[in-house]
Design a protein around this motif. Sequence first.
Motif, PDB file in Angstrom:
ATOM      1  N   PRO A 216      23.986  15.114  42.757  1.00 40.73           N
ATOM      2  CA  PRO A 216      23.001  14.248  41.327  1.00 40.73           C
ATOM      3  C   PRO A 216      22.953  13.121  41.440  1.00 40.73           C
ATOM      4  N   VAL A 217      21.614  12.514  41.093  1.00 36.25           N
ATOM      5  CA  VAL A 217      20.918  11.390  41.338  1.00 36.25           C
ATOM      6  C   VAL A 217      20.922  10.914  40.127  1.00 36.25           C
ATOM      7  N   ALA A 218      21.524   9.649  39.974  1.00 31.23           N
ATOM      8  CA  ALA A 218      21.138   9.120  38.406  1.00 31.23           C
ATOM      9  C   ALA A 218      19.480   8.997  38.483  1.00 31.23           C
ATOM     10  N   ASP A 219      19.444   9.373  36.391  1.00 31.97           N
ATOM     11  CA  ASP A 219      18.591   8.676  36.493  1.00 31.97           C
ATOM     12  C   ASP A 219      18.127   7.309  36.137  1.00 31.97           C
ATOM     13  N   ARG A 220      17.930   6.832  37.772  1.00 31.83           N
ATOM     14  CA  ARG A 220      16.780   5.906  37.608  1.00 31.83           C
ATOM     15  C   ARG A 220      15.796   5.933  38.727  1.00 31.83           C
ATOM     16  N   LYS A 221      14.858   5.087  38.962  1.00 29.76           N
ATOM     17  CA  LYS A 221      13.648   5.453  39.577  1.00 29.76           C
ATOM     18  C   LYS A 221      14.120   4.921  41.055  1.00 29.76           C
ATOM     19  N   SER A 244      10.374  16.692  33.038  1.00 30.88           N
ATOM     20  CA  SER A 244       9.565  16.856  31.358  1.00 30.88           C
ATOM     21  C   SER A 244       9.138  15.544  31.289  1.00 30.88           C
ATOM     22  N   VAL A 245       8.853  15.156  29.768  1.00 34.18           N
ATOM     23  CA  VAL A 245       8.281  14.017  29.358  1.00 34.18           C
ATOM     24  C   VAL A 245       9.322  13.009  28.027  1.00 34.18           C
ATOM     25  N   GLY A 246      10.348  13.198  28.721  1.00 38.26           N
ATOM     26  CA  GLY A 246      11.222  12.340  28.301  1.00 38.26           C
ATOM     27  C   GLY A 246      11.464  11.173  28.673  1.00 38.26           C
ATOM     28  N   ASP A 247      12.012   9.957  27.796  1.00 38.08           N
ATOM     29  CA  ASP A 247      12.288   8.638  28.651  1.00 38.08           C
ATOM     30  C   ASP A 247      12.952   8.341  29.716  1.00 38.08           C
ATOM     31  N   HIS A 248      13.624   9.309  30.645  1.00 42.65           N
ATOM     32  CA  HIS A 248      14.473   9.294  31.014  1.00 42.65           C
ATOM     33  C   HIS A 248      13.711  10.268  32.319  1.00 42.65           C
ATOM     34  N   ASP A 249      13.084  11.616  31.826  1.00 48.91           N
ATOM     35  CA  ASP A 249      12.281  11.742  33.525  1.00 48.91           C
ATOM     36  C   ASP A 249      11.638  11.807  34.174  1.00 48.91           C
ATOM     37  N   LEU A 250      11.737  10.902  35.568  1.00 46.75           N
ATOM     38  CA  LEU A 250      11.383  10.417  36.178  1.00 46.75           C
ATOM     39  C   LEU A 250      10.357  10.441  36.527  1.00 46.75           C
ATOM     40  N   VAL A 251      10.727  12.093  37.725  1.00 49.81           N
ATOM     41  CA  VAL A 251      10.022  12.656  39.083  1.00 49.81           C
ATOM     42  C   VAL A 251       8.804  12.587  38.896  1.00 49.81           C
ATOM     43  N   LYS A 252       7.379  12.898  37.821  1.00 53.92           N
ATOM     44  CA  LYS A 252       6.025  12.401  37.314  1.00 53.92           C
ATOM     45  C   LYS A 252       5.732  11.110  37.964  1.00 53.92           C
ATOM     46  N   PRO A 253       6.596   9.581  37.343  1.00 48.93           N
ATOM     47  CA  PRO A 253       5.846   9.080  37.361  1.00 48.93           C
ATOM     48  C   PRO A 253       6.873   8.176  38.582  1.00 48.93           C
ATOM     49  N   VAL A 254       7.644   8.168  39.244  1.00 46.46           N
ATOM     50  CA  VAL A 254       8.314   8.049  40.799  1.00 46.46           C
ATOM     51  C   VAL A 254       7.076   8.487  41.614  1.00 46.46           C
ATOM     52  N   LEU A 255       6.712  10.097  41.834  1.00 44.94           N
ATOM     53  CA  LEU A 255       5.753  10.684  42.805  1.00 44.94           C
ATOM     54  C   LEU A 255       4.640  10.121  42.541  1.00 44.94           C
ATOM     55  N   GLU A 256       4.432   9.220  41.312  1.00 40.20           N
ATOM     56  CA  GLU A 256       3.058   8.923  41.311  1.00 40.20           C
ATOM     57  C   GLU A 256       3.106   7.099  42.113  1.00 40.20           C
ATOM     58  N   GLU A 257       4.006   6.598  41.705  1.00 32.30           N
ATOM     59  CA  GLU A 257       3.981   4.959  42.580  1.00 32.30           C
ATOM     60  C   GLU A 257       4.196   5.623  44.559  1.00 32.30           C
ATOM     61  N   LEU A 258       4.578   6.670  44.763  1.00 29.12           N
ATOM     62  CA  LEU A 258       5.037   6.890  46.055  1.00 29.12           C
ATOM     63  C   LEU A 258       3.743   7.487  46.465  1.00 29.12           C
ATOM     64  N   GLY A 259       2.797   7.890  45.816  1.00 27.68           N
ATOM     65  CA  GLY A 259       1.398   7.793  46.689  1.00 27.68           C
ATOM     66  C   GLY A 259       0.922   8.918  46.754  1.00 27.68           C
ATOM     67  N   ALA A 260       2.107  10.423  45.609  1.00 26.27           N
ATOM     68  CA  ALA A 260       1.833  11.596  45.600  1.00 26.27           C
ATOM     69  C   ALA A 260       0.450  12.245  44.980  1.00 26.27           C
ATOM     70  N   GLU A 261       0.288  13.097  45.171  1.00 25.26           N
ATOM     71  CA  GLU A 261      -1.347  13.401  44.320  1.00 25.26           C
ATOM     72  C   GLU A 261      -0.398  15.266  43.691  1.00 25.26           C
ATOM     73  N   LEU A 262      -0.380  14.960  42.212  1.00 28.93           N
ATOM     74  CA  LEU A 262      -0.198  16.001  41.494  1.00 28.93           C
ATOM     75  C   LEU A 262      -0.885  16.814  41.454  1.00 28.93           C
ATOM     76  N   PRO A 289      12.133  22.857  36.231  1.00 25.38           N
ATOM     77  CA  PRO A 289      12.983  22.054  34.631  1.00 25.38           C
ATOM     78  C   PRO A 289      14.550  22.335  34.878  1.00 25.38           C
ATOM     79  N   GLY A 290      15.841  20.887  34.023  1.00 23.51           N
ATOM     80  CA  GLY A 290      16.597  21.218  34.195  1.00 23.51           C
ATOM     81  C   GLY A 290      17.745  21.952  33.853  1.00 23.51           C
ATOM     82  N   ASN A 291      17.170  23.252  32.689  1.00 29.09           N
ATOM     83  CA  ASN A 291      18.207  23.564  32.277  1.00 29.09           C
ATOM     84  C   ASN A 291      18.206  24.968  33.076  1.00 29.09           C
ATOM     85  N   PRO A 292      19.192  25.200  33.555  1.00 29.65           N
ATOM     86  CA  PRO A 292      19.674  26.501  34.297  1.00 29.65           C
ATOM     87  C   PRO A 292      19.094  27.451  34.631  1.00 29.65           C
ATOM     88  N   VAL A 293      18.394  28.230  32.735  1.00 32.44           N
ATOM     89  CA  VAL A 293      17.683  29.555  33.500  1.00 32.44           C
ATOM     90  C   VAL A 293      16.444  28.772  33.575  1.00 32.44           C
TER      91      VAL A 293
END
Length: 395
Positions: A216-221, A244-262, A289-293
């Motif tokens: 597991p990867v910690a919730d840090r950019k 998702s859209v929570g304060d600790h949902d960092l995948v989208k902002p990190v990808l944007e910082e890396l220059g990924a195209e959404l 999503p993180g919920n297993p189902v």
Amino acid sequence: MTAPIPLEEAWTRLLAMITPLESEMVAVDDAVGRVLAEPLVARRTQPWADLSAMDGFACAGEGPWRITGESRAGQAFDGVVTSGEAVRISTGAAVPEGADRILVVEEALVEGHELAATEAPEPGRHIRRRGFDFASGDILMEAGQRVSPAGLALARASGNGTLTALRAPRVTLIECGDELVADPLECPDDRLPASNGAMLGAMASQAGAIVQRIGPVADRKSALREAFETARGNDLIVTMGGASVGDHDLVKPVLEELGAELTFWRVAIRPGKPLLVARWEGTLILGLPGNPVSSFVTGKLFMLPTIGVLSGEARPLPVPIPIPLRGSLPEGGPRREFRRARLVDGEACPIEQRDSSALRALAQADLLIDRPAHAGEAKAGTPVPCYWIANGANA
């Protein structure tokens, strides 16, 4: 924030982003799970001659007959059988020239070299004709088909020692979340044993991918950025959690910082709405999503088709099977829903538990029932489209 898009639109947009991988030569015994880049062509004829399908006697004409020899698998009778003659024959042995029928052992009356029948066999009875399975030059499997264990046997039986298949996709799975612990034996009560990476990894491996797991990867950019750097250059990166859209949902902002195209974010399905699809330096990224189902359902609907296209599958999308309902289903909600169900006596029996964190209900399920948005009530016996998820039931 844009509205979630329909599933079919998401599939269309996703598949348009993917190019099949390059092909390579594969030893036939290593080809199970790989997808053919070129058709499988027979290099020999099977059967190579007319063969007996039963143990008994190869006879010429109507009986009675005189036994003049034997034909065994791997050692054919050296001669011609004329009318009123027969030779002993074993299953898989070549039918001698002149013989036109097989008398099975159970219907044979033998006294010394004399042979009669309790029931006269018809001409052609129990004879496997030369080439009835395939002939040299026949196309046995088309490009785009995945090699199964039966396909492996077919490839070997047709004289092939190597196959041309597409390269196996390299897939990196990144499991995100401060609450997750890698070792299930060392997990305190206030945290969770990580399970999505193992689950999605098994699914990807069964689909023919070469899997790398991170987390597991910690919730840090910084931690998530490091995980993406480790996965750089692979064919597909799949994240679980943090999309998702929570304060600790960092995948989208990190990808944007890396220059990924959404490409798109959020699909109108339940469970699994917060799905993210992006491209980073030529690598496709799926944010599940993180919920297993939810992770399982989106893995089934998006990760596996992506691996399928990369692998060269001609038909990568899941195909629903109509199965009658056991019991009934109430009216559906505003989102398309995938309901877990058991297969009971050939019927789809919905599982009452619908929470997207409930793993026991997922592990008990054999099917996902595909319920359209705003579906009307479905009564018992109504055929409903289902996706087979192979959790152990025997259909």
